[in-house]
Design a protein around this motif. Sequence first.
Motif, PDB file in Angstrom:
ATOM      1  N   ILE A 265       0.833  -1.206   0.000  1.00 14.03           N
ATOM      2  CA  ILE A 265       0.000   0.000   0.000  1.00 14.03           C
ATOM      3  C   ILE A 265       0.868   1.257   0.000  1.00 14.03           C
ATOM      4  O   ILE A 265       0.595   2.214  -0.729  1.00 14.03           O
ATOM      5  N   ALA A 266       1.935   1.248   0.797  1.00 17.23           N
ATOM      6  CA  ALA A 266       2.833   2.403   0.854  1.00 17.23           C
ATOM      7  C   ALA A 266       3.484   2.665  -0.499  1.00 17.23           C
ATOM      8  O   ALA A 266       3.604   3.817  -0.933  1.00 17.23           O
ATOM      9  N   SER A 267       3.887   1.597  -1.169  1.00 11.86           N
ATOM     10  CA  SER A 267       4.529   1.742  -2.480  1.00 11.86           C
ATOM     11  C   SER A 267       3.549   2.297  -3.510  1.00 11.86           C
ATOM     12  O   SER A 267       3.894   3.184  -4.288  1.00 11.86           O
ATOM     13  N   HIS A 268       2.325   1.782  -3.506  1.00 11.50           N
ATOM     14  CA  HIS A 268       1.306   2.280  -4.437  1.00 11.50           C
ATOM     15  C   HIS A 268       1.029   3.759  -4.182  1.00 11.50           C
ATOM     16  O   HIS A 268       0.873   4.544  -5.121  1.00 11.50           O
ATOM     17  N   LYS A 343       8.918   5.886   2.864  1.00  9.57           N
ATOM     18  CA  LYS A 343       8.654   7.068   3.690  1.00  9.57           C
ATOM     19  C   LYS A 343       9.827   8.049   3.649  1.00  9.57           C
ATOM     20  O   LYS A 343       9.648   9.266   3.627  1.00  9.57           O
ATOM     21  N   LYS A 344      11.035   7.487   3.621  1.00 11.40           N
ATOM     22  CA  LYS A 344      12.234   8.325   3.607  1.00 11.40           C
ATOM     23  C   LYS A 344      12.503   8.907   2.227  1.00 11.40           C
ATOM     24  O   LYS A 344      12.768  10.110   2.084  1.00 11.40           O
ATOM     25  N   ASP A 345      12.432   8.044   1.194  1.00  7.86           N
ATOM     26  CA  ASP A 345      12.774   8.482  -0.161  1.00  7.86           C
ATOM     27  C   ASP A 345      12.217   7.491  -1.178  1.00  7.86           C
ATOM     28  O   ASP A 345      12.808   6.439  -1.411  1.00  7.86           O
ATOM     29  N   GLN A 350      12.562   3.149  -5.868  1.00  3.11           N
ATOM     30  CA  GLN A 350      12.531   2.895  -7.302  1.00  3.11           C
ATOM     31  C   GLN A 350      13.920   2.520  -7.815  1.00  3.11           C
ATOM     32  O   GLN A 350      14.065   1.614  -8.651  1.00  3.11           O
ATOM     33  N   LYS A 351      14.948   3.173  -7.304  1.00  3.25           N
ATOM     34  CA  LYS A 351      16.322   2.862  -7.717  1.00  3.25           C
ATOM     35  C   LYS A 351      16.693   1.437  -7.313  1.00  3.25           C
ATOM     36  O   LYS A 351      17.347   0.706  -8.070  1.00  3.25           O
ATOM     37  N   ALA A 352      16.274   1.022  -6.123  1.00  9.39           N
ATOM     38  CA  ALA A 352      16.552  -0.344  -5.661  1.00  9.39           C
ATOM     39  C   ALA A 352      15.859  -1.370  -6.556  1.00  9.39           C
ATOM     40  O   ALA A 352      16.442  -2.408  -6.891  1.00  9.39           O
ATOM     41  N   ILE A 353      14.631  -1.052  -6.958  1.00 14.87           N
ATOM     42  CA  ILE A 353      13.891  -1.950  -7.853  1.00 14.87           C
ATOM     43  C   ILE A 353      14.604  -2.074  -9.190  1.00 14.87           C
ATOM     44  O   ILE A 353      14.781  -3.179  -9.727  1.00 14.87           O
ATOM     45  N   ASP A 354      15.034  -0.938  -9.728  1.00 18.95           N
ATOM     46  CA  ASP A 354      15.711  -0.928 -11.030  1.00 18.95           C
ATOM     47  C   ASP A 354      17.069  -1.619 -10.981  1.00 18.95           C
ATOM     48  O   ASP A 354      17.589  -2.038 -12.015  1.00 18.95           O
TER      49      ASP A 354
END
Length: 584
Positions: A265-268, A343-345, A350-354
């Motif tokens: 939910i937080a990511s969405h 919450k922080k950034d 998104q960078k971690a996912i990529d």
Amino acid sequence: MDAAQEVKSRLNIEDVVSEYVQLKRAGRNFKGISPWTNEKTPSFIVSPEKQIWHDFSSGKGGDIFGFVMEMEGLDFKGALETLARKAGVDLAQYKKTGSSSANANLKARAQEALELSIKFYQKQLTANRPALEYLIKKRGFSKQTIINWRLGYAPNTARGLSDFLTKQGFTTDEMKRAGLISQRQGYPADMFRGRIMVPLTDSRGMPVGFTARLVVDQPNAPKYINTPQTILYDKSRNVFGLAQAKNDIRKLGFVVAVEGNLDVIASHQAGIANVVASAGTAMTEYHLRELKRFSGDVRLSFDADRAGISATERVIPLSQKVDVSLKIISLPAGFKDPDELVKKDASAWQKAIDSAVYAPDWLMEVYEKQLDLASAAGKRSFSDLLLPIIKRLSDPLEQEHYLKKIAELTDTSLETVKAKLAGGAGQPQVRLKRPNLKPAEVDKLAVEHRRLQDHFLSILLAQPKLRRLLKDCRAAYFSDGPPRILFEFLTKNPNFKSDAKTAGALQEISDYVKIVILQFEELYSDLPAQDLALQAQNLARRLVDYYVKIQKTQLILAINQAKDETETQKLIKKVDKLNQLIKG
């Protein structure tokens, strides 16, 4: 009239498709951008007259059910149920009496109970300040997010929900069947008390259960509890957030799986919406199969601790079995879960996912950091940990790649590593490296081959004078099913004229016939006769070429797996015969 026909008669295909694809009127038809490719010009066509759609860029096409099956990742039954609800058709009247009908009624009642429960919990949340503060202040959820995900609160009472449902006409057995009550001290009571309620749904968005979290953590109470196994909910199969994430998964081409539902939910909320969770349980083969319906690129957010490493080791063989590409997302140091990072950034998330790393490589990097590869004990542990994983990789080329890496990192010969993989007895079971042709290449060729045969048949169906080209074609050039049936029909009936009666004469493949007619109308109807003939001749030549390419690619894959030289030579002779076909 059966159920499918009734649904079709009540719905306009352009109305259903326009919920997923932006359509614009183009003469008698509608056009839009393909939902499956990255094209910039419209090549997706919907024909209201024929009640057919066709995507020229991907070669897909069909009726209203086929479209929903493609977009929602459903089988025909699921698409029928989805469209029946939209059309207001009661499928129960079409079902046979007996156990299957009774089971369907039980599921329907359970779903009704869950839907009412969601509304009950939502209302309770508005009246509970601590629960609202937990969601808004501690979790950082906006009011819109709370509404979108239908979050609620279960009052800390024994029969708050059950009394409400009893007044709505539900029995104790029906509530048990939905997983909403349990036996406590000899009498039925609410399953969930004093908890934040997160609805669980299937991929269509239909409720199947709940995840419930304590508002205030208690030492002897589990932080989270889920609905038990019911006729609707199976924790080994349910993927949380898939209904909300599937469009973004399809659009972006990959899916991110995290461990916590609230992480999803937080990511969405942060705008990264191709994220799901395995609903509070370990990732299973069924979870992966469910995700593969929408993307074969699965990225897991696991910690590099012992639990995360073990989970990765367990999931890699499952991903090989299901044939998905499994990658691991590593969070920056100091962050324990995606929710904390978002919450922080959100951009760091998104960078971690990529930056996700292919799972075997991730494991290798983790063990390389943890072990002393300069020592004999470290080398042994490194190989002991990784070789069982490498042995279960399905692709021999991939196996060889990692065996070489293990040999390189441990400063050991490849032969020694292979011998250990084989258990130290006899010759290693890893095949030598051969041309890197993978099934994905066959699939790519097959898509182009399908488009060629469809276009070729569309011209020949509309232009009887050009059917002389069929004499140089073989049935094998056409895919099993509708294309081959149409080819054989035209071969046997060269004087058949394409007109309004076409669909009737070819009833068993009527949808396919409508698609190729639509193709001709869109692409070739305005061409002069001479240009049309040249186009048909060119398509015939290319059809043969692509058929040969597909067969040769499959034969090379077979050669890669050949058991001995005799089998290899037989396959090579087949390749030579294909070469003669092109020359001929």
